[in-house]
Design an enzyme around this catalytic site. Structure first.
Site, PDB file in Angstrom:
ATOM      1  NE  ARG A   1      -4.180  -1.791   1.839  1.00 52.36           N
ATOM      2  CZ  ARG A   1      -5.062  -2.218   2.720  1.00 52.36           C
ATOM      3  NH1 ARG A   1      -4.925  -1.930   4.004  1.00 52.36           N
ATOM      4  NH2 ARG A   1      -6.090  -2.927   2.334  1.00 52.36           N
TER       5      ARG A   1
ATOM      6  CE  LYS B   1     -23.101 -17.926   4.255  1.00 57.45           C
ATOM      7  NZ  LYS B   1     -23.433 -17.284   5.518  1.00 57.45           N
TER       8      LYS B   1
ATOM      9  N   GLY C   1     -13.493  -8.263  -1.917  1.00 57.60           N
ATOM     10  CA  GLY C   1     -13.491  -9.319  -0.901  1.00 57.60           C
ATOM     11  C   GLY C   1     -12.191 -10.104  -0.878  1.00 57.60           C
TER      12      GLY C   1
ATOM     13  N   GLY D   1     -13.772  -3.861   0.038  1.00 56.67           N
ATOM     14  CA  GLY D   1     -15.150  -3.365   0.197  1.00 56.67           C
ATOM     15  C   GLY D   1     -15.494  -2.312  -0.848  1.00 56.67           C
TER      16      GLY D   1
HETATM   17  P1  AMP Z   1     -16.063 -14.543  -0.784  1.00 55.63           P
HETATM   18  O1  AMP Z   1     -15.412 -13.734   0.314  1.00 55.63           O
HETATM   19  O2  AMP Z   1     -17.528 -14.439  -0.830  1.00 55.63           O
HETATM   20  O3  AMP Z   1     -15.391 -14.285  -2.116  1.00 55.63           O
HETATM   21  O4  AMP Z   1     -15.846 -16.071  -0.417  1.00 55.63           O
HETATM   22  C1  AMP Z   1     -14.586 -16.660  -0.360  1.00 55.63           C
HETATM   23  C2  AMP Z   1     -14.697 -17.943   0.368  1.00 55.63           C
HETATM   24  O5  AMP Z   1     -15.541 -18.837  -0.320  1.00 55.63           O
HETATM   25  C3  AMP Z   1     -13.366 -18.635   0.495  1.00 55.63           C
HETATM   26  O6  AMP Z   1     -12.970 -18.602   1.835  1.00 55.63           O
HETATM   27  C4  AMP Z   1     -13.636 -20.058   0.018  1.00 55.63           C
HETATM   28  O7  AMP Z   1     -13.088 -21.024   0.858  1.00 55.63           O
HETATM   29  C5  AMP Z   1     -15.150 -20.138   0.035  1.00 55.63           C
HETATM   30  N1  AMP Z   1     -15.665 -21.170  -0.874  1.00 55.63           N
HETATM   31  C6  AMP Z   1     -15.414 -21.299  -2.191  1.00 55.63           C
HETATM   32  N2  AMP Z   1     -15.982 -22.406  -2.679  1.00 55.63           N
HETATM   33  C7  AMP Z   1     -16.613 -23.027  -1.656  1.00 55.63           C
HETATM   34  C8  AMP Z   1     -17.383 -24.228  -1.532  1.00 55.63           C
HETATM   35  N3  AMP Z   1     -17.596 -25.009  -2.580  1.00 55.63           N
HETATM   36  N4  AMP Z   1     -17.855 -24.546  -0.327  1.00 55.63           N
HETATM   37  C9  AMP Z   1     -17.616 -23.745   0.719  1.00 55.63           C
HETATM   38  N5  AMP Z   1     -16.911 -22.578   0.676  1.00 55.63           N
HETATM   39  C10 AMP Z   1     -16.418 -22.234  -0.499  1.00 55.63           C
END
Ligand code: AMP
Length: 396
Positions: free
Chosen positions: A35, A198, A354, A377
Site C-alpha cells: 500500500r 454465498k 473481498g 469493500g
Molecule cells: P467470498 O469472500 O464471498 O469471495 O468467499 C470466499 C470464500 O468462499 C473462500 O474462503 C472459500 O473457501 C469459500 N468457498 C469457495 N468455494 C466453496 C465451496 N464449494 N464450499 C464452501 N466454501 C467455499
C-alpha cells in the site's frame, strides 16, 4: 475527472489521503509494504513539481481513542525508505503541533500525520474536524481507494473545503479506470467470474453486472444454491435454501438479457470439510448424501477455459473452490491460469473485491492480470453499481 496530472504543485502543499493501513508484526515492522508502494507515484509527482506533501491515513481500528499500538509512527522509517525522502511525523493529525509542523514544511518535504482514527470525528465525518484537516493543504488529493466507500472526514467531507482544488491521485484514478473498463467501456465479449461462498453476499453484484456482461461464470459455494433450485442433489454442499427462488430469478433475468450463464457441471466432492477428506469427482447435480462440493471438476474447468480464452474483458471476484485448502485449490489456480493466458492474448483482466485478492496473491497471479484492485469493500460496492462517496466528493 480531475487527476493529479491536472495540477502543478510548485510552491503548494498537497494534503494527500493515502491508505497506509498496513499489517504490522509484533515488533511493529511493516510486513506488507504494497500500500505504501502504491501511493509512491502520487507523492513523488508532488515533490518533483516542487511542492510538499502532507500525508494522512488511518491504521487499524482504534475507535476514536489514542492507541500506541496503532500509531503511524511505527511506519515512518518504512515510508521514508520507500519514498526516498526522510519523512517527518506529528503526534496528532490536528491541533497546534500539526499546524506548526505543516507551517514549517518546505518544498520537497513530506509530513505524515498521526492516525486519523484516534479521533471519533474521522469516522463520524465531522465538519469542524474536516476543516481542521483542510488547513493543512492547498490542494486535496485522494489516493485511498480502500476507504473511498466511506463518507469519513478525510475521505469525503474534507473535499468540500477545496471546491476548486481537489483531485484523484494516480492510484485512485487507476482504480476508477479499471472499473470503467469492465463496467462501461470494456471490449466485448465481457466475462464476469463470480465465486466465493454465498449467493447472498454477491446478489447485488450479479444483478448489477447482468446489464454489462456477455458471459457470467458462477463458481464456488454459490453454485449449490443454483443447482438445488433447479432440482439437483447437492448433498452437504453449502446452500442457501432461502435464496433458491432468487437464484432462479437471476437465471431468468440473465436469459432475458442474453447473458450466457455457465455453472459447474462436475465438482470435486469431499466427505468432510477437511484437506485430508476422501474425495471424488461427481456431476454437480448428483452429489451423494454426506458429501459436499468443494472445488470445480475437470469438465467444468474445460468449459470455463473456453469462455475465458474467448473473452476480451474479464472480471474475477471470488474463488471457485475452497482455495485455502490445497486439496481444493486446483480449480481456482486453473481459472487464474486461463485469465493469465487471456490477458497475454490482449484481454483486460480485473481482479477485486473481498477475498479474491488474497487468492490471487497466494498463487502469484497478481503480476499476470491487468489490474488487482487495492480495495476489497470499495471494489465490491463499485461492482454493485454504487457511487462511492470519496469519488463523488472529488467529482462534485
Ligand atoms: P467470498 O469472500 O464471498 O469471495 O468467499 C470466499 C470464500 O468462499 C473462500 O474462503 C472459500 O473457501 C469459500 N468457498 C469457495 N468455494 C466453496 C465451496 N464449494 N464450499 C464452501 N466454501 C467455499
Amino acid at each position: 475527472m480531475k487527476t493529479i496530472d491536472d495540477y502543478n504543485f510548485e510552491g503548494k502543499k498537497a494534503l494527500i489521503r493515502v491508505d497506509f493501513n498496513v499489517p504490522l508484526d509484533g515488533d511493529f515492522n511493516v510486513t506488507d509494504t504494497s500500500r505504501i508502494e502504491a501511493a509512491k507515484p502520487t507523492i513523488l509527482k508532488v515533490l518533483e513539481d516542487g511542492g510538499s506533501a502532507v500525508l494522512m491515513s488511518h491504521l487499524g481500528r482504534p475507535k476514536g481513542k489514542v492507541n500506541p499500538d496503532m500509531s503511524l509512527s511505527h511506519i515512518v522509517e518504512t515510508v521514508s525508505d520507500i519514498i526516498g525522502v526522510e519523512v517527518k511525523f506529528t503526534n496528532d493529525c490536528v491541533g497546534k503541533e500539526a499546524d506548526d509542523a505543516v507551517a514549517k514544511l518546505e518544498e520537497g518535504e513530506v509530513l505524515l500525520l498521526e492516525n486519523l482514527r484516534f479521533h471519533d470525528e474521522e469516522e463520524a465525518g465531522d465538519e469542524a474536524f474536516s476543516e481542521a484537516l483542510a488547513k493543512h493543504g492547498d490542494i486535496y488529493v485522494n489516493d485511498a481507494f480502500g476507504t473511498a466507500h466511506r463518507a469519513h472526514a478525510s475521505t469525503t467531507i474534507v473535499a468540500q473545503f477545496f471546491p476548486n482544488n481537489k483531485c484523484f491521485g494516480y492510484l485512485l484514478a487507476k482504480e476508477i479506470d479499471a472499473i470503467a473498463k469492465v463496467m462501461q467501456t470494456g471490449e466485448k465479449p465481457v466475462t464476469a467470474i463470480l465465486g466465493g461462498a454465498k449467493v447472498s453476499s454477491k446478489i447485488t453484484i450479479i444483478e448489477n453486472i447482468l446489464d454489462k456482461v456477455d458471459n457470467l461464470i458462477i463458481g464456488g459455494g454459490m453454485t449449490y444454491t443454483f443447482i438445488k433450485a433447479q432440482g439437483g442433489k447437492v448433498g452437504n454442499s453449502i446452500c442457501e435454501d432461502d435464496k433458491m427462488e432468487l437464484a432462479l430469478d437471476i437465471l431468468k433475468q440473465a436469459k432475458a438479457k442474453n447473458v450466457n450463464v455457465y455453472l459447474p457441471v462436475d465438482v470435486l466432492a469431499a466427505d468432510d470439510f477437511d484437506n485430508n477428506a476422501n474425495t471424488q469427482f461427481v456431476d454437480v447435480d448428483k452429489i451423494p448424501d454426506g458429501w459436499q462440493g468443494l472445488d470445480a471438476g475437470p469438465k467444468t474447468l474445460e468449459i470455463f477455459k473456453q469462455v475465458i480464452l474467448a473473452s476480451k474483458t474479464i472480471l474475477w471476484n471470488g474463488p471457485v473452490g475452497v482455495f485455502e485448502m490445497e486439496s481444493f485449490a486446483k480449480g481456482t489456480i486453473a481459472v487464474g491460469n486461463y485469465i493469465d493466458e487471456a490477458t497475454q492474448s490482449g484481454a483486460f483482466s480485473l481482479v477485486g473485491g473481498g477475498d479474491s485478492v488474497a487468492a490471487v496473491k497466494q498463487f502469484g497471479f497478481d503480476d499476470k492480470v491487468s489490474y488487482v484492485s487495492t480495495g476489497g469493500g470499495a471494489m465490491l460496492e463499485s461492482l454493485e453499481g454504487r457511487t462511492l462517496p470519496g469519488i463523488a466528493a472529488i467529482l462534485d
